[in-house]
Design a protein around this motif. Sequence first.
Motif, short mmCIF file in Angstrom:
data_model
loop_
_atom_site.label_atom_id
_atom_site.label_comp_id
_atom_site.label_asym_id
_atom_site.label_seq_id
_atom_site.Cartn_x
_atom_site.Cartn_y
_atom_site.Cartn_z
N VAL A 94 12.99 -1.73 -6.21
CA VAL A 94 14.46 -1.81 -6.12
C VAL A 94 14.91 -3.26 -6.06
CG1 VAL A 94 16.42 -1.29 -4.64
CG2 VAL A 94 14.73 0.45 -5.12
N ALA A 95 14.14 -4.09 -5.34
CA ALA A 95 14.50 -5.50 -5.26
C ALA A 95 14.42 -6.16 -6.63
CB ALA A 95 13.57 -6.22 -4.28
N GLU A 96 13.42 -5.74 -7.43
CA GLU A 96 13.27 -6.36 -8.75
C GLU A 96 14.42 -5.95 -9.67
OE1 GLU A 96 11.04 -8.38 -10.37
OE2 GLU A 96 10.25 -8.90 -8.40
N ASP A 97 14.63 -4.63 -9.80
CA ASP A 97 15.61 -4.15 -10.77
C ASP A 97 16.08 -2.75 -10.38
OD1 ASP A 97 17.09 -3.36 -12.88
OD2 ASP A 97 15.80 -4.27 -14.38
N PRO A 98 17.24 -2.64 -9.74
CA PRO A 98 17.69 -1.33 -9.26
C PRO A 98 17.84 -0.29 -10.37
CG PRO A 98 19.13 -3.10 -8.47
CD PRO A 98 18.16 -3.72 -9.41
N SER A 105 15.78 3.24 -10.56
CA SER A 105 16.41 4.55 -10.51
C SER A 105 15.98 5.39 -11.70
CB SER A 105 17.93 4.41 -10.47
OG SER A 105 18.39 3.89 -11.70
N VAL A 106 15.67 4.75 -12.84
CA VAL A 106 15.17 5.48 -13.99
C VAL A 106 13.82 6.10 -13.66
CG1 VAL A 106 14.28 5.19 -16.33
CG2 VAL A 106 16.43 4.16 -15.70
N LEU A 107 13.02 5.38 -12.88
CA LEU A 107 11.69 5.86 -12.54
C LEU A 107 11.70 6.93 -11.45
CD1 LEU A 107 9.70 2.53 -12.60
CD2 LEU A 107 9.51 4.42 -14.19
N GLY A 108 12.89 7.32 -11.02
CA GLY A 108 12.97 8.40 -10.06
C GLY A 108 12.99 7.97 -8.62
N ILE A 109 13.30 6.70 -8.36
CA ILE A 109 13.40 6.22 -6.98
C ILE A 109 14.84 6.38 -6.53
CG2 ILE A 109 13.23 4.21 -5.49
CD1 ILE A 109 11.05 3.20 -7.44
N LYS A 124 0.81 -1.22 0.00
CA LYS A 124 0.00 0.00 0.00
C LYS A 124 0.84 1.28 0.00
CE LYS A 124 -3.78 -2.06 -0.33
NZ LYS A 124 -4.08 -3.14 0.60
N THR A 125 1.92 1.30 0.78
CA THR A 125 2.66 2.57 0.90
C THR A 125 3.62 2.75 -0.27
OG1 THR A 125 4.44 1.60 2.16
CG2 THR A 125 2.58 2.44 3.41
N ARG A 126 3.98 4.02 -0.50
CA ARG A 126 4.86 4.38 -1.60
C ARG A 126 6.26 3.78 -1.38
NH1 ARG A 126 5.22 7.86 -5.72
NH2 ARG A 126 7.32 8.62 -6.06
N LEU A 127 6.73 3.92 -0.13
CA LEU A 127 8.08 3.43 0.19
C LEU A 127 8.16 1.92 -0.02
CD1 LEU A 127 10.83 4.25 1.27
CD2 LEU A 127 9.99 3.78 3.55
N GLY A 128 7.11 1.21 0.43
CA GLY A 128 7.12 -0.26 0.29
C GLY A 128 7.15 -0.68 -1.16
N VAL A 129 6.34 0.02 -1.97
CA VAL A 129 6.30 -0.34 -3.39
C VAL A 129 7.66 -0.06 -4.04
CG1 VAL A 129 5.23 0.21 -5.58
CG2 VAL A 129 3.83 -0.01 -3.56
N SER A 130 8.26 1.08 -3.67
CA SER A 130 9.57 1.39 -4.27
C SER A 130 10.61 0.38 -3.79
CB SER A 130 9.98 2.82 -3.94
OG SER A 130 10.08 2.98 -2.56
N MET A 131 10.47 -0.11 -2.56
CA MET A 131 11.39 -1.13 -2.05
C MET A 131 11.31 -2.38 -2.91
SD MET A 131 11.52 -1.83 1.98
CE MET A 131 11.89 -0.30 2.78
N ARG A 132 10.08 -2.77 -3.24
CA ARG A 132 9.93 -3.95 -4.09
C ARG A 132 10.49 -3.72 -5.47
NH1 ARG A 132 3.94 -4.55 -3.61
NH2 ARG A 132 4.05 -5.81 -5.49
#
Lengths: 40, 391, 318
Positions: C175-179, C183-187, C165-173
Amino acid sequence: MVLFWVMVAIWVFMPAFIVYEEIKERRALAEIEKAEASEE
Amino acid sequence: MLAVIGSSVAAITGMSRLIVDIAMYFGLFVIVAMALNFQYGNAGIPNFGCAVQVIVGGFTVSGITLRLAYWLVEKAGVKLLPYQTAYDWLYNSQLNVVAVNNYLKTHPLLGISLLLFSIATAMVLGAIIGWVISVPAIRLRATYLMITLITMADASQIFGRNIPYICGGTLGIWIPNVFAWYPGDRGVITAVVTLAIGLICFFIFRTMLNSPYGRLMRAIRENEVTCQSVGKNVVGIRRNILMFASAITAIPGVMTAYYYSYVVDAMYQRAYWTYWSWLMLILGGPGNNAGTFLGCALVIAMRRVIIVYKWFFDKILFFPISYFEQILLGLLLIVVMIFRPDGLIPEKLLYIPGVNYTKLVRERVKVDWRTAPKMRLAGKRRRFPLKFWRR
Amino acid sequence: MLLPPLVMAAIVYACEITILSIGFTMTYLTAKIPNFAHGTYAGYGIYVNYTISKILGLNPYISFPVAFLVGGSIGVVVYMLVIGVLTRMGSGAIVLTISTIAIDIFLTALLYIYAYWLRDTFKTYTIFFILKERDFQLGGTPGIFFVALTICIVTVVLLHTFLTKTRLGVSMRAVAEDPELASVLGIDVYRTQLYSWFLTGGLAALAGAMYPMWFQSHPAAGSFIITSIMAGSLLGGMESVYGAIVGGFGVGLSEILLTNRLQATFGIWVGEYRPLIPMFFLIAVLLIQPRGLQGAYEWLTKSKRGIELLSKLGIKVE
């Protein structure tokens, strides 16, 4: 006591041999590199 | 009693004692580190199970050679106390060993053949262990393999601790002195034999690394797929390397047992044999025998001096010095990995007389690393990592 | 007494292993390395609990949030000083794994030194201890049983919400998939990694703080249970956090219950071989199905032979 000195001798010989060989190989490699540079 | 078993351990004292001790440990660890260098530095197999092979060497002496010695000595007519049950095996261990030592004093040939027998058996068992390890090693990812091997080291120690028939359980077991015929100091002659074995191992490894087989090993390390595509049996070569190196790694276990005349499972902790040997390898520089020797010499000298002057540190510190040693081990490993990723002596190009190897392998290509794709994602290990402070 | 003490001990232990396995799997997903120092964070949790409840004399449950913060900061420091630097240098997985082993040795030794310092300063037992007597009782049942179960369930639910649900959690996943892609998506990859190391370290220390409430603890207790943690994560498949929940709970339960069962069958000596049970799980999983339960599930539902087997058992798959 003799064996003690034999031990020290082996102990000194091993690294000395390695260092000698290492220096020899590095020198040879450097020479090759130098020859290559002069070719170019 | 102890004096009889130890057969004049204290003949050499003071500074010379420390030198003998350092030489002995140098001999033991240089064999392990060289075998590791052979596996990781040159063939790229991360063997984190050195402790398993070393422990097999120790168990060979206590479980097989000791029984053989008892049996032979009994055949020769010396009266020994019973040693068949677990209780007798432990309880009569000291007296039996004293009787065997007295017999070995007048029969040097038996002592030498016992030593050779235990080394040969340990090598065979070590090779079998290497084969067992190589079965998952071929299938698994490198990190999974590390997990498996580390747990295997623990498991073998648990077996040694709980089955008294192997090495006397938690109490440990005494080992006859195969050098009883030598009138002088036992530690010195053990150290000499260990160093001589180390020297032989060094020449064997050196010859193998300079041979076509060694170049093949390095080729597999650099690019496995290419080697497969030119028709090399990568799996078979890896198995051979693991078996050979494991056989060599079992020898230090045998020599440790004879150095202390005593075997207990705690002598073969994985922290001791695996981690310290890896520190030596990484400190000195993988893929390079000179680096291995340098790392070994530095680490061993430091450790033995710390241990010998323990009483001094214990006075000024409130905790046992061994924990400080562990902190030093961890810190050194991390610092070396960050600041000297190639070790103190980096691996050099292979030198073969008459072949201009540089010209063959090194294409002078300029790569702009800022635009190039990340090597980590390219799949293979990079040999010359970028220094992070230069960016 | 709600349940036999043995079953309760097994459940408390399983809860701890579950939380630790979740953290271990998360580290493996984000950093792609097995973190051998993960168990040692739990050791720090143990000593936070000891310091607060025994030395300061407070309620042991106060130590749980403190342990979370301490463990999290250790995780952050480890990532900032070692793992992050090595990753940016482009070191391979092997070098990174060796560095986690080095961190494990270092942290364990530091903890031992802290324990000896406590012993010297306060003149009490600090190396081997158990804090069972500081626990409260609820109808004859030790409170830690309820607390551990609650913490375990709450952690799982919260983590699920956080990751989906949270933004941070989704970005964490992401990063786990493909750093690179993330990073291209602005994370901010580095900051996300820091958060994830904080989370895993904190969870591990939280589990560690529960440990001395039932089991005998010493500074190396954390690094001893690393085998169970790894077995739990591997059984779950090392691919998702949800697998680790099942795997960790299974390994934790079976380690105590199976040992007891075997002791009843073969005799008391089997107890010595208790550390072999997680090792057995580990090696069996690696040799039979290296992707663990997740892989087995996929094999059953996707492959032809698996579907045949299921239909023979009378289970239908769409």
